[in-house]
Design a protein around this motif. Sequence first.
Motif, PDB file in Angstrom:
ATOM      1  N   UNK A  27     176.749  66.104 -49.397  1.00  0.00           N
ATOM      2  CA  UNK A  27     176.471  65.337 -48.191  1.00  0.00           C
ATOM      3  C   UNK A  27     174.981  65.309 -47.903  1.00  0.00           C
ATOM      4  N   UNK A  28     174.578  64.291 -47.163  1.00  0.00           N
ATOM      5  CA  UNK A  28     173.159  64.133 -46.852  1.00  0.00           C
ATOM      6  C   UNK A  28     173.008  63.505 -45.476  1.00  0.00           C
ATOM      7  N   UNK A  29     171.948  63.882 -44.790  1.00  0.00           N
ATOM      8  CA  UNK A  29     171.546  63.287 -43.520  1.00  0.00           C
ATOM      9  C   UNK A  29     170.166  62.692 -43.741  1.00  0.00           C
TER      10      UNK A  29
ATOM     11  N   UNK B  17     171.432  57.983 -40.984  1.00  0.00           N
ATOM     12  CA  UNK B  17     172.618  57.901 -41.847  1.00  0.00           C
ATOM     13  C   UNK B  17     173.229  59.279 -42.066  1.00  0.00           C
ATOM     14  N   UNK B  18     174.550  59.283 -42.091  1.00  0.00           N
ATOM     15  CA  UNK B  18     175.332  60.442 -42.516  1.00  0.00           C
ATOM     16  C   UNK B  18     176.034  59.996 -43.784  1.00  0.00           C
TER      17      UNK B  18
ATOM     18  N   UNK C  97     178.147  56.501 -42.725  1.00  0.00           N
ATOM     19  CA  UNK C  97     177.938  55.860 -41.434  1.00  0.00           C
ATOM     20  C   UNK C  97     176.451  55.707 -41.160  1.00  0.00           C
ATOM     21  N   UNK C  98     176.078  54.623 -40.461  1.00  0.00           N
ATOM     22  CA  UNK C  98     174.683  54.363 -40.119  1.00  0.00           C
ATOM     23  C   UNK C  98     174.592  53.989 -38.639  1.00  0.00           C
ATOM     24  N   UNK C  99     173.526  54.449 -37.983  1.00  0.00           N
ATOM     25  CA  UNK C  99     173.222  54.092 -36.604  1.00  0.00           C
ATOM     26  C   UNK C  99     171.852  53.438 -36.600  1.00  0.00           C
TER      27      UNK C  99
ATOM     28  N   UNK D  82     177.412  51.284 -37.878  1.00  0.00           N
ATOM     29  CA  UNK D  82     178.078  50.542 -38.928  1.00  0.00           C
ATOM     30  C   UNK D  82     178.378  51.466 -40.086  1.00  0.00           C
ATOM     31  N   UNK D  83     178.597  50.865 -41.234  1.00  0.00           N
ATOM     32  CA  UNK D  83     178.860  51.650 -42.432  1.00  0.00           C
ATOM     33  C   UNK D  83     177.973  51.137 -43.565  1.00  0.00           C
TER      34      UNK D  83
END
Length: 174
Positions: free
Chosen positions: A70-72, A92-93, A112-114, A125-126
């Motif tokens: 996983x990445x942030x 992004x997550x 997921x993106x903000x 969104x995604x």
Amino acid sequence: MKLHSLIAAAAALAATPATVFAQDWTGPYAGFQIGGSDIDVDGAPLTGDGPSYGVFAGYNIQAGNLVYGGEFDYDTTEYDVDGDAEVDSTTRLKGRMGSEVGGGLLYGAAGLVWATSPELGDDDGYFFGAGYDLPVSSNMTIGAEVLQHEFEEYNGGALDVSVTTFKARVAFNF
């Protein structure tokens, strides 16, 4: 005789493949990225683009040839939509999964993106995409990543926004 030995040694060295850093992909990593975007808005004659600069951190687990994790990441953006609106940042997550190819890690990503925009409002969104990381030392990689972002009915409106990003990345493994 010494000349023949020197020529033979030079020929053997030239025939040896370039050094490939053995990489255990398991563990934490962090780095920075720089890139650009292409923005399309369905339902309106709007387009845009612009640069982005950001940081990221993540964790990988290697099981045989499979690497997942996983990445942030966070980007400050200068995305301009037809001179009327700007996108200030994206967060992004990300989930990543890939395999070792050619000495590096070829991976797919999704998550997921903000996005934040003073004129358009904030929305989520995604995204999905792919990337490649190549070790340049025992604890540093360089890479590239292409992501396709989708914001459906942006900020509760009737517009669907698509953003394609390309990023160059440098990571440090711990």
